[in-house]
Scaffold this motif. Structure first.
Motif, PDB file in Angstrom:
ATOM      1  N   LEU A  71       0.842  -1.218   0.000  1.00 56.61           N
ATOM      2  CA  LEU A  71       0.000   0.000   0.000  1.00 56.61           C
ATOM      3  C   LEU A  71       0.869   1.257   0.000  1.00 56.61           C
ATOM      4  CD1 LEU A  71      -2.883  -0.890   2.509  1.00 56.61           C
ATOM      5  CD2 LEU A  71      -3.025  -0.683   0.028  1.00 56.61           C
ATOM      6  N   ALA A  72       1.941   1.231   0.812  1.00 59.44           N
ATOM      7  CA  ALA A  72       2.851   2.382   0.852  1.00 59.44           C
ATOM      8  C   ALA A  72       3.493   2.601  -0.511  1.00 59.44           C
ATOM      9  CB  ALA A  72       3.922   2.171   1.923  1.00 59.44           C
ATOM     10  N   GLY A  73       3.865   1.506  -1.177  1.00 62.84           N
ATOM     11  CA  GLY A  73       4.482   1.603  -2.504  1.00 62.84           C
ATOM     12  C   GLY A  73       3.531   2.218  -3.520  1.00 62.84           C
ATOM     13  N   ILE A  74       2.271   1.757  -3.499  1.00 66.16           N
ATOM     14  CA  ILE A  74       1.263   2.300  -4.433  1.00 66.16           C
ATOM     15  C   ILE A  74       1.055   3.787  -4.154  1.00 66.16           C
ATOM     16  CG2 ILE A  74      -1.213   2.230  -5.011  1.00 66.16           C
ATOM     17  CD1 ILE A  74      -1.018  -0.846  -4.450  1.00 66.16           C
ATOM     18  N   ALA A  75       0.925   4.129  -2.857  1.00 61.57           N
ATOM     19  CA  ALA A  75       0.704   5.534  -2.478  1.00 61.57           C
ATOM     20  C   ALA A  75       1.877   6.398  -2.924  1.00 61.57           C
ATOM     21  CB  ALA A  75       0.520   5.634  -0.961  1.00 61.57           C
ATOM     22  N   LEU A  76       3.081   5.882  -2.715  1.00 63.65           N
ATOM     23  CA  LEU A  76       4.290   6.650  -3.046  1.00 63.65           C
ATOM     24  C   LEU A  76       4.387   6.927  -4.543  1.00 63.65           C
ATOM     25  CD1 LEU A  76       6.652   7.538  -1.168  1.00 63.65           C
ATOM     26  CD2 LEU A  76       7.970   5.720  -2.252  1.00 63.65           C
ATOM     27  N   VAL A  77       4.144   5.894  -5.353  1.00 64.50           N
ATOM     28  CA  VAL A  77       4.233   6.070  -6.810  1.00 64.50           C
ATOM     29  C   VAL A  77       3.166   7.073  -7.276  1.00 64.50           C
ATOM     30  CG1 VAL A  77       3.921   4.891  -9.022  1.00 64.50           C
ATOM     31  CG2 VAL A  77       5.303   3.836  -7.247  1.00 64.50           C
ATOM     32  N   ALA A  78       1.941   6.938  -6.723  1.00 64.19           N
ATOM     33  CA  ALA A  78       0.867   7.872  -7.106  1.00 64.19           C
ATOM     34  C   ALA A  78       1.203   9.296  -6.672  1.00 64.19           C
ATOM     35  CB  ALA A  78      -0.450   7.427  -6.472  1.00 64.19           C
ATOM     36  N   LEU A  79       1.806   9.446  -5.479  1.00 66.22           N
ATOM     37  CA  LEU A  79       2.169  10.785  -4.988  1.00 66.22           C
ATOM     38  C   LEU A  79       3.267  11.406  -5.839  1.00 66.22           C
ATOM     39  CD1 LEU A  79       2.100  10.223  -1.132  1.00 66.22           C
ATOM     40  CD2 LEU A  79       0.715  11.847  -2.413  1.00 66.22           C
ATOM     41  N   ILE A  80       4.274  10.606  -6.185  1.00 66.19           N
ATOM     42  CA  ILE A  80       5.374  11.136  -7.001  1.00 66.19           C
ATOM     43  C   ILE A  80       4.847  11.534  -8.383  1.00 66.19           C
ATOM     44  CG2 ILE A  80       7.521  10.497  -8.190  1.00 66.19           C
ATOM     45  CD1 ILE A  80       8.220   8.791  -5.721  1.00 66.19           C
ATOM     46  N   ALA A  81       3.974  10.683  -8.950  1.00 73.96           N
ATOM     47  CA  ALA A  81       3.447  10.971 -10.291  1.00 73.96           C
ATOM     48  C   ALA A  81       2.581  12.237 -10.279  1.00 73.96           C
ATOM     49  CB  ALA A  81       2.635   9.776 -10.792  1.00 73.96           C
ATOM     50  N   THR A  82       1.641  12.327  -9.347  1.00 75.61           N
ATOM     51  CA  THR A  82       0.731  13.481  -9.345  1.00 75.61           C
ATOM     52  C   THR A  82       1.427  14.752  -8.856  1.00 75.61           C
ATOM     53  OG1 THR A  82      -0.050  12.745  -7.177  1.00 75.61           O
ATOM     54  CG2 THR A  82      -1.404  12.149  -9.069  1.00 75.61           C
TER      55      THR A  82
END
Lengths: 70, 318
Positions: free
Chosen positions: B88-99
């Motif tokens: 979950l942290a990995g998914i959140a991190l990738v989405a945060l970096i992208a957006t």
């Protein structure tokens, strides 16, 4: 599975290099040049760092698909 | 029983808290557009997100199975809940970096976004909520259990630096050794559950970047709920962008580290929770020595031969 991760790592590294390139070109571009050094330095350093740190990841992704894993 | 009650209370309060904000938005009494609605929902849900994280962390710590679990020739390295929370942290991190990167580049390049920016912010807030929840859950769990395996540990600085100097490529290790006056002729300390690179460089940088991004992000999100001086907000925004770039750099380094062929079993372990005993014996002799000394929940692990304990670690070099 390791091929998928190598591909994902490769994609992230290539994207980081592209974003790093955009940071650097923006930092030396007309818009930020007008605004002064304080606003130019962060994207310049960030862009260089992104490109430099992406290279070892590219290398390890290539090694992951070619070398034997432990 | 208690842990279930606490977890249920956390979930119910979270649902009620979000529901109250939604009800206010749905009543039509507020002149909020999509951007402001999302910002308000994110800011007002924060206490409930943090509360839910604490409840989940307490639930994890209360039900923690102490000891070593073995299945055939595999050892448990991560609990199933650790695997899920890390994912979950990995998914959140990738989405945060992208957006976040999208927002920053839009301003930097002065370009029109082909994607509606309200949607970009919405994904950013959702990913931010997820990252805050996971971070609080992990922190609560580690604090309650006294988990220190990813830190240097009290009185272990010099030993950890010696371990790090041996793990890094020789030129870098020599520089560290020379700077700190370390005796690198001595045998390296045995690698425990996590490598010295993970404990001295990787994890502290995660703590710094995630801590900064959450702190500055929360302050930015609160600006419509509580008045924040413009000068402070300017610097908070600058640090938020800087921490975002640091997170992007840290993810590059993390992937570089775990995608090295010699560390592929570690990568597999964070997806399955299990790691081959032979890998632990070879690359984590300190951890192997600890688990062979402690009773396991399955068949006992064979005794470690003295010679194998001097094995080198997978290292942080390449």
């Amino acid at each position: 599975m390791k091929y998928l991760w190598a591909l994902l790592g490769l994609l992230y590294a290539v994207l980081s290099i592209y974003v790093g390139y955009l940071f650097i070109t923006s930092a030396v571009g007309a818009k930020l040049t007008q605004k002064g050094l304080l606003l130019q330095v962060p994207p310049l350093l960030g862009g260089i760092a992104l490109i430099l740190l992406a290279v070892p990841l590219l290398w390890n992704c290539a090694r992951l698909v070619t070398a034997r894993t432990a | 029983m208690t842990k279930t009650v606490v977890l249920l209370a956390g979930v119910i309060l979270f649902v009620v808290g979000i529901g109250a904000s939604y009800a206010e938005w749905g009543s039509g009494g507020q002149p909020w557009g999509q951007l402001l609605t999302d910002n308000f929902l994110f800011a007002r849900s924060l206490p409930f997100t943090i509360g839910l994280g604490i409840a989940v962390g307490f639930w994890r710590a209360s039900g923690w199975r102490w000891g070593t679990e073995q299945k055939g020739q595999q050892l448990r390295r991560f609990a199933p809940s650790t695997v899920w929370l890390h994912a979950l942290a990995g998914i959140a991190l990738v989405a945060l970096i992208a957006t976040g990167g999208w927002q920053y580049l839009k301003g930097l390049l002065a370009a029109d976004s082909p994607i509606y920016m309200g949607t970009v912010y919405r994904v950013h807030y959702l990913a931010g909520t997820l990252l805050i929840f996971v971070t609080v859950a992990f922190l609560t769990d580690w604090l309650l259990r006294g988990e220190r395996s990813l830190t240097i540990g009290n009185g272990q600085f010099i030993r950890s630096m010696r371990g790090l100097a041996h793990e890094l490529p020789k030129p870098l290790g020599t520089i560290i050794g020379y700077t700190l006056g370390l005796d690198l002729r001595r045998a390296p300390p045995h690698t425990e559950e996590f490598t010295y690179y993970e404990r001295t460089i990787s994890f502290p940088l995660w703590e710094l970047s995630v801590g900064l991004i959450i702190l500055t992000g929360v302050i930015k999100a609160m600006r419509y709920v509580y008045p924040i001086p413009g000068d402070l907000l300017y610097w908070v925004s600058a640090v938020h962008v800087g921490a975002g770039v640091l997170l992007g750099l840290k993810l590059l380094d993390h992937l570089r580290y775990v995608l090295a062929p010699s560390r592929w079993p570690l990568m597999a372990a964070i997806a399955t929770g299990w790691i081959p005993i032979r890998y632990v014996e070879r690359f984590h002799p300190g951890w192997y020595a600890q688990i062979t000394a402690a009773p396991t929940t399955a068949a006992p692990v064979p005794t470690v031969p003295a010679s194998s304990r001097a094995a080198t670690s997978a290292g942080g070099g390449s």
